[in-house]
Write an enzyme that holds these catalytic residues in place. Structure first.
Site, PDB file in Angstrom:
ATOM      1  N   LYS A 158       0.847  -1.144   0.082  1.00 27.43           N
ATOM      2  CA  LYS A 158      -0.165   0.010   0.157  1.00 27.43           C
ATOM      3  C   LYS A 158       1.005   1.170  -0.058  1.00 27.43           C
ATOM      4  O   LYS A 158       0.890   2.136   0.902  1.00 27.43           O
ATOM      5  CB  LYS A 158      -0.891  -0.090   1.353  1.00 27.43           C
TER       6      LYS A 158
HETATM    7  N1  PMP Z   1      -6.810  -3.448  -3.059  1.00 28.08           N
HETATM    8  C1  PMP Z   1      -6.621  -2.126  -2.701  1.00 28.08           C
HETATM    9  C2  PMP Z   1      -6.524  -1.230  -3.717  1.00 28.08           C
HETATM   10  C3  PMP Z   1      -6.962  -1.818  -1.408  1.00 28.08           C
HETATM   11  O1  PMP Z   1      -6.831  -0.491  -0.984  1.00 28.08           O
HETATM   12  C4  PMP Z   1      -7.320  -2.791  -0.357  1.00 28.08           C
HETATM   13  C5  PMP Z   1      -7.729  -2.304   0.956  1.00 28.08           C
HETATM   14  N2  PMP Z   1      -6.423  -2.370   1.890  1.00 28.08           N
HETATM   15  C6  PMP Z   1      -7.793  -3.946  -0.655  1.00 28.08           C
HETATM   16  C7  PMP Z   1      -7.621  -4.434  -1.998  1.00 28.08           C
HETATM   17  C8  PMP Z   1      -7.985  -4.985  -0.066  1.00 28.08           C
HETATM   18  O2  PMP Z   1      -7.091  -5.585   0.861  1.00 28.08           O
HETATM   19  P1  PMP Z   1      -7.155  -5.724   2.534  1.00 28.08           P
HETATM   20  O3  PMP Z   1      -8.025  -7.031   2.370  1.00 28.08           O
HETATM   21  O4  PMP Z   1      -5.765  -6.397   2.865  1.00 28.08           O
HETATM   22  O5  PMP Z   1      -7.583  -4.626   3.140  1.00 28.08           O
END
Ligand code: PMP
Length: 311
Positions: A158
Site C-alpha cells: 500500500k
Molecule cells: N485493493 C486495494 C487497492 C486496497 O486499497 C485494499 C484495502 N487495503 C484492498 C484491495 C483489500 O485489502 P485488505 O483486505 O488487506 O484490506
C-alpha cells in the site's frame, strides 16, 4: 468516548491535533509512504475491540518499507504493541479504523533519492462505521482508469502515491451514480475495486484474479480464501478474468478491510444474477463477520482483543 484522540507520532503518544508534519516533508510531495488500513471490531458481549489480523497488516507495511527503502525503528511485534497501547489509551468502545503510516519524513523536497532520506512511523485510530454507504448489493462501474502495472509502481503493497489512481476511479464512479469502481489492467483483464479485491461466482465455483494481476495482496482476500476452503470445502481458483465474464456471473463480491465482504448487485447497469446478494456470498459474509468480531472460537488467532481503557 474519551475527549482527547491520541495518535502515535515521533515515538510517543500525543493528542492528534499535535501530530503535525512540516509542509516540506518528502512524503507530502511525492507519495513516498506506505500505509495500512486495519479494522478493530467492537464486541459488546466481550467488552472488547477485536483487531483483525494486526500482525499480517504490519508484515505488509514492512514489505512496503523495504520497497521504499524506509528503515523504521520498530519490529512487527513493537508495532502491534504500539497499536494495542494506543487503542487502549483512546478508550474506543465501538468499531475503529486503524491507520499506520510509514513515511519519508525528511524535510527536503528537491530530492528524488529514497536511500538518502530519513523515515518515520505514525499511527492514528478513529471510530469508523460502514465504508460503502449503500445497503445490500452495490452498483459498480468499470472505471475508465486502469490499474497501474507493477512495472510502473509496486502494486502488492500500500504505497500512498499509488492511491491517486484509486481515488480518480472512485470519484468518477460515485459522481456517475455508482457505489464503487472496478479497475481493469492495461491488457483489459479484471484487477480489483478501488479499495477492494474482487471475487466472481459461477455454478458454485469461486474465481478471483491472480496475485500477479496487479491487485493488492489483500488480507481479507486471504481470509476469505481460507474460510471458503475450511468452512465450505471450496478451493477458490485464481485466474485471468475478462470484463464481460463479470456481467454473466451468478454472483460477484468485493473484499477489503474497510468494505468487509460487500456483495455486488449491478455492474455497468447490468444485474449480476437477480441483482441482490447471492446465496454463497451471503454464506461467506456471515462466516466472515463471525470471525472479525471475535465470535468464532476457531479463528481467535486472527483477533487481537483490546479492552477500552486497558485492564
Ligand atoms: N485493493 C486495494 C487497492 C486496497 O486499497 C485494499 C484495502 N487495503 C484492498 C484491495 C483489500 O485489502 P485488505 O483486505 O488487506 O484490506
Amino acid at each position: 468516548m474519551a475527549s482527547t484522540t491520541w495518535a502515535f507520532f515521533k515515538g510517543q503518544q500525543v493528542p492528534l491535533e499535535e501530530a503535525n508534519v512540516r509542509v516540506d516533508t518528502h512524503a507530502l510531495h511525492y507519495g513516498t509512504a506506505a500505509f495500512e488500513g486495519v479494522r478493530g471490531n467492537w464486541n459488546e458481549e466481550h467488552g472488547k475491540v477485536y483487531i483483525f489480523r494486526l500482525r499480517e497488516h504490519y508484515e505488509r507495511l514492512i514489505r512496503g518499507c523495504k520497497i521504499l527503502r524506509m528503515d523504521i525503528p520498530y519490529s512487527v511485534d513493537d508495532l502491534c504493541q504500539i497499536t494495542v497501547d494506543l487503542l487502549e489509551r483512546n478508550g474506543f468502545a465501538e468499531d475503529v479504523y486503524i491507520r499506520p503510516l510509514a513515511y519519508k519524513s525528511e524535510e527536503a523536497v528537491a530530492n528524488l533519492k529514497l536511500h538518502t532520506l530519513a523515515s518515520d512511523f505514525t499511527l492514528m485510530i478513529l471510530p469508523f462505521g460502514a465504508y460503502i454507504e449503500a445497503e445490500g448489493a452495490i452498483k459498480c462501474q468499470t472505471s475508465s482508469w486502469r490499474r497501474p502495472d507493477d512495472s510502473m509502481m509496486p502494486t502488492g503493497v500500500k504505497i500512498t502515491g499509488l492511491y491517486t489512481t484509486s481515488i480518480l476511479a472512485k470519484t468518477e464512479a460515485v459522481m456517475a451514480g455508482f457505489d464503487e469502481a472496478i479497475l481493469l489492467n492495461h491488457d483489459g483483464s479484471v484487477s480489483e475495486g478501488s479499495g477492494e479485491n474482487l471475487f466472481m461466482i459461477n455454478n458454485g465455483e469461486i474465481h478471483t484474479p491472480f496475485e500477479t494481476a496487479n491487485a493488492l495482496l489483500g488480507i481479507t482476500r486471504d481470509s476469505v480464501m481460507t474460510l471458503a476452503k475450511k468452512e465450505l470445502g471450496i478451493d477458490i481458483v485464481q485466474r485471468r478474468i475478462n470484463r464481460s465474464e463479470l456481467y454473466l456471473a451468478d454472483e460477484v463480491f468485493l473484499t477489503g478491510t474497510a468494505a468487509h465482504l460487500t456483495p455486488v448487485g449491478r455492474i455497468d447497469n447490468r444485474d449480476i444474477g437477480d441483482g441482490s446478494t447471492g446465496p454463497l456470498t451471503q454464506q461467506l459474509q456471515d462466516i466472515y463477520f463471525e470471525c472479525v468480531t471475535g465470535k468464532n472460537p476457531d479463528y481467535m488467532d486472527w483477533c487481537t482483543g483490546v479492552t477500552p481503557g486497558g485492564g
